[in-house]
Design an enzyme around this catalytic site. Structure first.
Site, short mmCIF file in Angstrom:
data_model
loop_
_atom_site.label_atom_id
_atom_site.label_comp_id
_atom_site.label_asym_id
_atom_site.label_seq_id
_atom_site.Cartn_x
_atom_site.Cartn_y
_atom_site.Cartn_z
N ASP A 189 0.36 -0.79 -0.42
CA ASP A 189 0.07 -0.07 0.31
C ASP A 189 0.73 1.32 0.19
O ASP A 189 1.95 1.61 1.03
CB ASP A 189 -0.75 0.30 1.05
CG ASP A 189 -2.08 0.71 0.88
OD1 ASP A 189 -2.43 0.88 0.39
OD2 ASP A 189 -2.06 1.66 2.20
N GLU A 223 14.40 -15.03 -0.04
CA GLU A 223 14.94 -16.09 0.84
C GLU A 223 14.71 -17.24 0.66
O GLU A 223 14.94 -18.16 1.44
CB GLU A 223 15.33 -16.16 2.92
CG GLU A 223 15.85 -14.14 3.18
CD GLU A 223 15.78 -13.57 4.45
OE1 GLU A 223 16.83 -13.13 4.59
OE2 GLU A 223 15.25 -14.58 5.25
#
Length: 554
Positions: free
Chosen positions: A216, A265
């Site tokens: 956002d 990751e």
């Protein structure tokens, strides 16, 4: 004559790492989707209960608008705890059950992250209010000394997006900055503690199976306020060239480079899409593979139902995607705008900068008059065109039912802060957030046993899932057929334009012979050679009627 447009993607589109590039993503506004405990507010268990519906619809992923603890000063975009679930919507265990059920059904999960600001109820902000000037607690936010002898005047005359001043006093001569509601204090992203905490949040949800994030106000995190603040007029006049004090600063991409390292990751790498209201030529950096990976373009959402506008927007955004190495995104409706079945029934926006439908909403939905039949016909045609394009299609809950906007919500039942802070100027966004109708009857048309938190009009019965499942030609069944076909026809991320001989008829071909043709005009058009696979409305003796899209296989 044809023009070939393509993006930079060459890898296998079905691979786990690139699932998002051409995904059909269904946005769920959790409070208005389905309510299982009868309190009038949708919940996570409601989403799980409607999994068969989502599976049958044929979407690749769902995106959840905020479901975090919130006082609902801005529909959940005022987050009090980024690593928990609002008790009114469920628990973390409910989230885990929903996530597991979605993944078992082959549906990915994207969640909203709101990093520009917190709720004023967040533990950090409460600590800041209880702490003195210059404290570490206040350094997480944007505090400034007020003007006047005792700091009784705001630091500047800046206004917030929801109306009223953008500075709020805290009683000791200091004021905090909130670009949105008073209850949404902006974070200070120069603070290492803020940066580290959001990395923790991204890992928290990724560890719970979240596949991606919608960011956002992605263009607003990095801020650099000068010692002497400009006036609002001076601020508005500043170029947005990467050095603006508030918006689209170049250094925001340092933040997203950190986030990308976290995403990578995981296997497959997590993905993200930026809500970044920036100039089109600056959008590509948000979509960089070294950053968030994808960025919304809202160009079609803001366009009239017009062939020239659509062609220009499509060509431009495919070129941007090619430059960034990302895929583009296509959006026709979301939780912030008038639904496209209504927009397309209103007079064209043309060169106006006023948001489409704003004046109509202020009139209570009476002026100008909506041509509801034409609006829905155009909406179906535009959606079929959108779903044929290379890139991701983001669908908003209820558009698959052809839901129109609800304009006549009584003032006493409205919730959007924009309505209360801008009386007579902005009616707010409640009309596209009304709870979905699942059944033809009942107090809330099957939304839940305890009514609905926003009033549903009686005509919702005709747009309910129950009613549309019985109608083979309904908008719901069109979406189901289109999404099923789209999955079967998915191909390389490129298209070539087919010249139709008419400026109001738009056609293109995908690499596997999949043709999409849309008639934006007022007279029937000829179809290209090929087998008709689907049309948004019935064809007329082999001709393409006005406001209709057809898919063909060459």
């Amino acid at each position: 004559m044809t023009d070939v447009l393509e993006t930079a993607q060459t890898a296998d589109q079905s691979s786990a790492e690139s699932w998002w590039r051409q995904a059909a993503v269904y946005q769920i506004y959790p409070r208005s989707f389905a309510d299982t405990n009868g309190d009038g507010i949708g919940d996570l268990a409601g989403i799980t209960s409607r999994l068969p519906y989502l599976k049958r619809l044929g979407v690749d992923a769902v995106w959840l608008s905020p479901f975090y603890p919130s006082e609902l000063a801005d529909g959940g975009y005022d987050v009090a705890d980024y690593r928990n679930v609002d008790p009114r919507l469920g628990t973390l265990e409910d989230f885990d059950r929903m996530s597991e059920a979605l993944h078992r059904a082959g549906i990915r999960l994207i969640v909203d992250i709101v990093p520009n600001h917190t709720s004023d109820q967040h533990v950090w902000f409460q600590e800041a209010l209880a702490s003195p000037k210059g404290s570490a607690a206040r350094a997480r936010y944007i505090f400034r000394d007020g003007k006047g002898e005792n700091g009784e005047l705001p630091p500047s005359d800046w206004t917030s997006a929801f109306g009223g001043p953008a500075w709020q006093p805290v009683g000791d001569g200091q004021w905090y900055f909130h670009f949105f509601a008073t209850e949404q204090p902006d974070l200070n992203w120069d603070n290492p503690e803020v940066r580290e905490d959001f990395l923790t949040t991204l890992r928290f949800w990724s560890d719970r199976g979240v596949d991606g994030f919608r960011i956002d106000v992605a263009h607003g995190l990095a801020k650099k306020l000068p010692a002497e603040l400009p006036s609002q007029a001076e601020l508005d006049a500043l170029p947005k060239d990467g050095q603006h004090p508030l918006w689209d600063r170049d250094d925001v991409h340092d933040i997203y480079a950190e986030w990308r390292r976290v995403f990578n990751e995981y296997t497959p790498a997590r993905t993200a899409v930026a809500e970044a209201w920036v100039a089109a030529d600056r959008r590509a950096r948000y979509a960089s593979p070294d950053g968030l990976g994808q960025a919304f373009n809202f160009d079609l959402l803001e366009a009239d139902f017009d062939a020239a506008q659509f062609r220009r927007i499509i060509a431009f955004n495919l070129e941007l995607a090619r430059e960034s190495g990302s895929s583009t995104t296509w959006v026709l409706s979301n939780h912030d705008v008038v639904r496209h079945a209504t927009r397309y029934g209103l007079p064209p926006r043309g060169a106006s900068t006023v948001k489409q439908g704003a004046e109509w909403l202020l009139s209570g939905g009476t002026a100008p008059q909506v041509d509801a039949e034409l609006g829905l016909r155009r909406a179906r045609a535009a959606t079929l065109l959108e779903l044929a394009l290379p890139g991701s299609a983001y669908l908003y809950q209820g558009e698959e039912l052809g839901l129109p906007e609800v304009a006549d919500i009584p003032a006493a039942e409205r919730q959007d802060p924009a309505f209360f802070r801008n009386p007579g100027v902005d009616i707010g966004r409640d009309g596209c957030r009304v709870p979905l109708p699942w059944a033809t009857g009942g107090d809330s048309f099957g939304f839940g046993a305890g009514g609905a938190h926003l009033p549903q009009p009686a005509w919702f019965a005709d747009f309910s899932v129950e009613a549309e499942e019985r109608d083979t030609d309904s908008t719901l069944n069109l979406y189901r057929r289109a999404l099923e076909l789209r999955s079967e026809l998915e191909t390389e991320e490129r298209l070539e334009w087919i010249e139709t001989g008419r400026g109001d008829v738009l056609a293109f071909r995908r690499p596997n012979g999949w043709i999409s043709i849309t008639n934006f005009g007022d007279e029937a058009a000829s179809l290209p050679e090929g087998e008709v696979l689907l049309s948004s409305t019935s064809l007329d003796d082999g001709l393409l009627p006005p406001a209709v899209t057809a898919w063909l296989r060459a």
